[in-house]
Write a protein that holds these residues in place. Structure first.
Motif, PDB file in Angstrom:
ATOM      1  N   VAL A 145       0.903  -1.164   0.000  1.00  0.00           N
ATOM      2  CA  VAL A 145       0.000   0.000   0.000  1.00  0.00           C
ATOM      3  C   VAL A 145       0.938   1.208   0.000  1.00  0.00           C
ATOM      4  O   VAL A 145       1.352   1.691   1.054  1.00  0.00           O
ATOM      5  N   TYR A 146       1.292   1.637  -1.188  1.00  0.00           N
ATOM      6  CA  TYR A 146       2.455   2.496  -1.381  1.00  0.00           C
ATOM      7  C   TYR A 146       2.046   3.741  -2.161  1.00  0.00           C
ATOM      8  O   TYR A 146       1.398   3.631  -3.213  1.00  0.00           O
ATOM      9  N   TRP A 147       2.432   4.914  -1.635  1.00  0.00           N
ATOM     10  CA  TRP A 147       2.166   6.194  -2.279  1.00  0.00           C
ATOM     11  C   TRP A 147       0.688   6.373  -2.596  1.00  0.00           C
ATOM     12  O   TRP A 147      -0.126   6.409  -1.710  1.00  0.00           O
ATOM     13  N   THR A 148       0.370   6.430  -3.892  1.00  0.00           N
ATOM     14  CA  THR A 148      -1.013   6.764  -4.243  1.00  0.00           C
ATOM     15  C   THR A 148      -1.710   5.552  -4.818  1.00  0.00           C
ATOM     16  O   THR A 148      -1.291   5.020  -5.842  1.00  0.00           O
ATOM     17  N   TRP A 197      -7.914   4.716  -3.269  1.00  0.00           N
ATOM     18  CA  TRP A 197      -8.441   4.630  -1.890  1.00  0.00           C
ATOM     19  C   TRP A 197      -9.930   4.336  -1.846  1.00  0.00           C
ATOM     20  O   TRP A 197     -10.414   3.742  -0.883  1.00  0.00           O
ATOM     21  N   GLY A 229       1.026   0.672   5.411  1.00  0.00           N
ATOM     22  CA  GLY A 229       1.145   1.611   4.294  1.00  0.00           C
ATOM     23  C   GLY A 229       2.443   2.386   4.336  1.00  0.00           C
ATOM     24  O   GLY A 229       3.080   2.505   5.388  1.00  0.00           O
ATOM     25  N   GLU A 265       4.056   6.133   3.103  1.00  0.00           N
ATOM     26  CA  GLU A 265       3.967   7.492   2.547  1.00  0.00           C
ATOM     27  C   GLU A 265       2.675   7.696   1.781  1.00  0.00           C
ATOM     28  O   GLU A 265       2.681   8.047   0.598  1.00  0.00           O
ATOM     29  N   THR A 266       1.573   7.462   2.455  1.00  0.00           N
ATOM     30  CA  THR A 266       0.270   7.608   1.811  1.00  0.00           C
ATOM     31  C   THR A 266      -0.299   8.977   2.159  1.00  0.00           C
ATOM     32  O   THR A 266      -0.175   9.428   3.304  1.00  0.00           O
ATOM     33  N   ARG A 321      -8.445   7.713   2.375  1.00  0.00           N
ATOM     34  CA  ARG A 321      -7.217   6.977   2.771  1.00  0.00           C
ATOM     35  C   ARG A 321      -7.264   6.571   4.240  1.00  0.00           C
ATOM     36  O   ARG A 321      -6.885   5.459   4.618  1.00  0.00           O
TER      37      ARG A 321
END
Ligand code: GCB
Length: 641
Positions: free
Chosen positions: A408-411, A414, A446, A448-449, A455
């Motif tokens: 579950v990384y960055w963008t 959601w 996660g 850096e979300t 989110r």
């Protein structure tokens, strides 16, 4: 009353979580069972247009490559032939096995033939350690099913489909990046595709132990014997002292889940070296929870003691090597076996030292973790997806605490329910696989979300899932921070309220100012919880030298480490570090010619094993590490995290 109400709500949320996520399909203890290894050379057909399953109108073909057909006679038209196609090794990513596949993203069909001399009356399963990123599997022309997610194991039952001779197994593996998948479109690592972990045909009795979790309970002595309820079975503990209020008496808790049971079955859990044996009976559905007291030496980085644990049920018997420890937090402290610990860590990808590509073997896992030991670590962050089982088993043996995460990384999407379901499934599969690993102490949901309502909801669902599935470990996430003013950065991500440990990624001195910025910066946190700085770092090409302000030089990287360490030591609730990163790794986001050439150079070690100056800086710091003395400990609350 308020307390009861809260407990009720939590239970409902957790109940919903359990109901919505299917039980992981992979079998525990697969390696110790009979069967056939399907590792080795598989024939492959590269299929960028999905021609093997779709016709020229993009409709599903009734007969595709999955038939594994051969022409019946000289007039029969079959436009593929696995037997004459090239091969790739399994386990292995395809990208680093053939130069023309380095950047390949799409479908590759894998095929192999095998014999299987199974015992009459037994059941059979085909199990994959991982298929990146999604797979569809056929055995003897019959479609078994699909699996989404490139880093966790899965299985299909093939009883009645597998035969003694000349089975054809065909797997369509697709690593196309998708906005709704996990990871999504953009990552800072290589999109390795293929059957990246081992494949096995597994044989089991009719009724078998599908899963067994055997862990130390979170509670600690004294008076733990009184907490073992009668529902959790009767313990027979030959040689066990009558008083259990002594230091090394431990409460072992767990669950066993049988497959195929139609009536209650007697289950025995035994730890021979601790002279502990415990017998329980499953319910009608084949499940049982148990608890018993045993005298066990605790597992720790200094003394990574593992015990053989044997579970028997009917005709089935499985063994695992399990370490026993507790982990919890109290205010800003992390307590391992009841004592405060500082996590001297390093982040790492699962890339083989020396050759790049996915690390697949025990030796490759040990080489990477050996470097972490050399650095003086007691902790590794296995970024950014579940690493192979060889890695967590090696961490158990070597005494390295582990942070384990899902991509579950960055963008990511959601608000997409399919994406949430995929995340929950990956998390459930990861926890099911590594639920007996003493080394794993942190599940991360996660990296850096970006904060938003969607989110926050998404990640809180994952946190609830972890808590429902495993109360013997802590929950974390790698969070971001923001500047309050030029000299103050604040960690106040609202997700922090739901976590046990706050992961913090920051790049002061690399993406965020020059290294000297560290000297004047103060960190604040909105929470009275432990902070683990899960990333900081700087790129350096091994052998490239300059002054401490020359980007990509070893001196610049070393300077960032020196100043970062001095800055971080001043954070009162700092309880660990995992700088970015142990070894340089491939990334298509890193094109700078002559310096990066497709590699993220933040490693302390180059991919071919050359240690950079910063390796020594961190190693020396870890040798003498003395963070601020943790605040004095109050007596632990009974069930406090
Ligand atoms: C990050 C990411 C990590 C990257 C790293 C970098 O914040 O979490 O995946 O590789 O920065 O090198 O930029």
């Amino acid at each position: 009353m308020a307390l009861l109400l809260c407990a009720g709500i939590a239970a409902t949320a957790a109940g919903r979580a359990r109901a919505a996520t299917p039980e992981p399909s992979a079998l525990a203890f697969a390696d110790g069972r009979g069967g056939v290894s399907l590792d080795g050379a598989w024939h492959v057909i590269i299929d960028p247009y999905d021609n093997g399953s779709l016709d020229y109108r993009s409709q599903p073909r009734p007969h595709g490559y999955f038939d594994d057909a051969r022409p019946r006679d000289k007039s029969d038209l079959v436009e593929y032939d696995f037997a004459r196609s090239p091969t790739l090794q399994v386990p292995g990513d395809w990208n680093t096995q053939r130069p023309d596949l380095l950047y390949y993203e799409g479908t590759i069909w894998y095929e192999r033939r095998f014999d299987a001399a199974l015992h009459e009356g037994n059941r059979a399963f085909v199990q994959f350690g991982a298929a990146a990123q999604r797979a569809t599997v056929w055995l003897n022309g019959k479609r078994l099913g699909d699996h989404e997610g490139g880093f966790t194991p899965f299985a299909f039952e093939v009883t009645g489909i597998v035969r003694a001779r000349d089975n054809s197994i065909v797997v369509k593996v697709d690593n196309t990046r998708r906005a709704e998948a996990l990871p999504a479109l953009n990552t800072d690592w290589w999109n390795y595709g293929g059957l990246t972990r081992g494949v096995r045909l597994i044989e089991t009795p009719r009724t078998f132990i599908r899963a067994a979790r055997v862990q130390l309970a979170r509670e600690e002595p004294p008076s733990l014997a009184r907490r073992v309820s009668s529902r959790e079975g009767s313990g027979t503990l030959p040689g066990f002292p009558s008083s259990v209020d002594q230091q090394d008496a431990s409460l072992v808790r767990g669950t066993v889940r049988l497959d195929g049971a139609r009536a209650p079955v007697t289950v025995t859990i035994e730890i021979p070296d601790a002279h502990a044996r415990h017998t329980v009976t499953t319910d009608e559905s084949g499940q049982v929870r148990f608890a018993f007291v045993a005298t066990l030496a605790p597992w720790s980085p200094e003394s990574p003691r593992l015990y053989d644990v044997v579970v028997r049920a009917g005709d089935d018997r499985v063994t695992d090597r399990i370490g026993f420890r507790t982990i919890r937090t109290q205010g800003p402290n992390i307590l391992l076996n009841g004592k405060p610990i500082f996590l001297r860590g390093i982040s790492m990808h699962e890339e083989a030292l020396g050759r790049g590509g996915r690390a697949t073997t025990r030796a490759e896992a040990e080489a990477l973790l050996g470097l972490a030991k050399e650095l003086g670590c007691n902790f590794v962050r296995l970024a950014h997806y579940p690493h192979g089982e060889e890695m967590t088993r090696a961490a158990d043996r070597l005494g390295l605490l582990v942070w384990s995460e899902i991509p579950v990384y960055w963008t990511i999407a959601w608000s997409n329910v399919t994406t949430l379901a995929a995340a929950r499934a990956q998390l459930a599969e990861e926890i099911a696989r590594d639920g007996n690993r003493a080394s794993v102490v942190l599940w991360s949901v996660g990296n850096e979300t970006p904060v938003s309502d969607a989110r926050n909801r998404f990640l809180r669902t994952l946190v609830d899932d972890v808590r429902a599935a495993d109360d013997t470990r802590l929950v974390t996430a790698a969070l971001e921070h923001h500047a309050v003013d030029a000299r103050t950065h604040l960690l106040d991500d609202p997700l922090g309220a739901s976590l046990d440990v706050l992961g913090l990624n920051e790049y002061v001195g690399w993406y965020d100012g020059l290294p000297a910025k560290c000297d004047t910066l103060t960190w604040r946190s909105a929470y009275d919880k432990p902070i683990v700085v899960s990333e900081f770092g700087a790129d350096a090409k091994a052998g490239q030298h300059g002054d401490a302000l020359t980007r990509f030089s070893e001196e610049y990287q070393a300077d960032v480490y020196r100043r970062q360490l001095a800055m971080l030591k001043k954070i009162p609730s700092l309880r660990g570090l995992s700088p970015w990163i142990l070894v340089d790794f491939r990334s298509p986001r890193r094109p700078l010619p002559g310096v990066q050439d497709g590699w993220n150079r933040k490693g302390l070690v180059s991919n071919d094993g050359v240690k950079k100056e910063a390796f020594g800086v961190l190693r020396d710091a870890y040798r003498t590490w003395s963070p601020l003395a943790p605040p004095p400990l109050a007596p632990p609350p009974a069930a406090g995290r």
